[in-house]
Scaffold this motif. Structure first.
Motif, mmCIF file in Angstrom:
data_model
loop_
_atom_site.group_PDB
_atom_site.id
_atom_site.type_symbol
_atom_site.label_atom_id
_atom_site.label_comp_id
_atom_site.label_asym_id
_atom_site.label_seq_id
_atom_site.Cartn_x
_atom_site.Cartn_y
_atom_site.Cartn_z
ATOM 1 N N GLN A 5 61.031 152.018 25.474
ATOM 2 C CA GLN A 5 62.335 151.355 25.547
ATOM 3 C C GLN A 5 62.888 151.070 24.151
ATOM 4 O O GLN A 5 64.083 151.234 23.902
ATOM 5 C CB GLN A 5 62.232 150.063 26.346
ATOM 6 C CG GLN A 5 62.028 150.278 27.820
ATOM 7 C CD GLN A 5 61.846 148.981 28.578
ATOM 8 O OE1 GLN A 5 61.628 147.917 27.996
ATOM 9 N NE2 GLN A 5 61.938 149.057 29.899
ATOM 10 N N MET A 6 62.010 150.657 23.243
ATOM 11 C CA MET A 6 62.456 150.364 21.882
ATOM 12 C C MET A 6 62.930 151.641 21.197
ATOM 13 O O MET A 6 63.941 151.642 20.487
ATOM 14 C CB MET A 6 61.324 149.707 21.084
ATOM 15 C CG MET A 6 61.781 149.110 19.788
ATOM 16 S SD MET A 6 63.106 147.880 19.958
ATOM 17 C CE MET A 6 62.345 146.700 21.052
ATOM 18 N N LYS A 7 62.227 152.731 21.410
ATOM 19 C CA LYS A 7 62.637 154.011 20.834
ATOM 20 C C LYS A 7 64.002 154.422 21.374
ATOM 21 O O LYS A 7 64.858 154.887 20.615
ATOM 22 C CB LYS A 7 61.593 155.085 21.125
ATOM 23 C CG LYS A 7 61.911 156.429 20.479
ATOM 24 C CD LYS A 7 60.764 157.389 20.619
ATOM 25 C CE LYS A 7 60.997 158.733 20.033
ATOM 26 N NZ LYS A 7 62.205 159.043 19.370
ATOM 27 N N MET A 8 64.240 154.216 22.663
ATOM 28 C CA MET A 8 65.546 154.540 23.255
ATOM 29 C C MET A 8 66.651 153.679 22.642
ATOM 30 O O MET A 8 67.725 154.183 22.311
ATOM 31 C CB MET A 8 65.512 154.348 24.777
ATOM 32 C CG MET A 8 64.750 155.445 25.489
ATOM 33 S SD MET A 8 64.530 155.247 27.295
ATOM 34 C CE MET A 8 65.844 154.228 27.813
ATOM 35 N N ARG A 9 66.374 152.391 22.468
ATOM 36 C CA ARG A 9 67.374 151.498 21.851
ATOM 37 C C ARG A 9 67.650 151.913 20.405
ATOM 38 O O ARG A 9 68.793 151.897 19.952
ATOM 39 C CB ARG A 9 66.889 150.048 21.884
ATOM 40 C CG ARG A 9 66.967 149.396 23.230
ATOM 41 C CD ARG A 9 66.415 147.966 23.147
ATOM 42 N NE ARG A 9 66.472 147.301 24.411
ATOM 43 C CZ ARG A 9 67.101 146.155 24.616
ATOM 44 N NH1 ARG A 9 67.723 145.551 23.627
ATOM 45 N NH2 ARG A 9 67.104 145.601 25.799
ATOM 46 N N ALA A 10 66.600 152.262 19.682
ATOM 47 C CA ALA A 10 66.775 152.687 18.289
ATOM 48 C C ALA A 10 67.551 153.992 18.219
ATOM 49 O O ALA A 10 68.427 154.162 17.358
ATOM 50 C CB ALA A 10 65.417 152.838 17.604
#
Length: 190
Positions: A5-10
């Motif tokens: 999820q963090m990678k998607m947000r980044a």
């Protein structure tokens, strides 16, 4: 799941971000970090830059600073807190001379969690904890990611923190953390 999820947000922040402040960060400290569009304010210091929304509620804040690296271990929690508090004292003062940002402590022990981890293929020292304004009423959660730039012998510290006393802070903290993640992939591609 959290990392995905963090990678998607980044990745989303790499497409939609405040271009002016991202350029200001790069020209101030020499590293590229994409910040959310709602972030509008900034302040420069020596090898330090702060950007934030400057709101009384749902306030997002991101700092990036560099320190000389002498080859020593940079994952010592006690040294991290001393360094962090020193940098914040100098660069994020309160409205009175006896106020500045610092790491929250109980009985002298900082309230935080730390670990060495992988972020976008880089070895990163992650610290999560609480911050407070010394002699003030402000405070909240923070997340910090530190890594070594071996080419320039610098320790690069990125930190996101939020202030939102009457709302849930999880999504706000994830928003600023996603911004911290943009440092890694962007600077590898250069």
């Amino acid at each position: 799941i959290d990392d995905a999820q963090m990678k998607m947000r980044a990745d989303e922040l790499r497409k939609h971000y405040n271009r002016d402040l991202t350029q200001k960060i790069a020209s101030t400290v020499g590293y590229s970090l994409n910040v959310p569009k709602q972030v509008r304010a900034s302040k420069k210091g020596k090898d330090f830059v702060w950007v934030g929304t400057n709101l009384n509620e749902k306030d997002l804040n991101i700092v990036l600073y560099t320190l000389p690296w002498d080859g020593r271990d940079y994952t010592d929690v006690e040294k991290f807190v001393l360094c962090r508090d020193s940098v914040m004292h100098e660069n994020i003062p309160g409205s009175n001379p006896d106020q500045w940002m610092q790491t929250t402590k109980i009985d002298g022990s900082p309230i935080l969690f730390s670990r060495l981890r992988d972020v976008e293929g880089e070895k990163v020292f992650e610290v999560r904890g609480l911050w407070e304004m010394r002699n003030g009423a402000l405070g909240g959660p923070f997340v910090s990611l530190s890594r070594v730039d071996t080419v320039n012998n610098k320790l690069i510290v990125t930190e996101g923190f939020v202030y939102s006393p009457s709302t849930d802070k999880r999504d706000l903290l994830r928003t600023v953390e996603a911004s911290l993640w943009t440092l890694y992939n962007a600077n590898k591609q250069k």
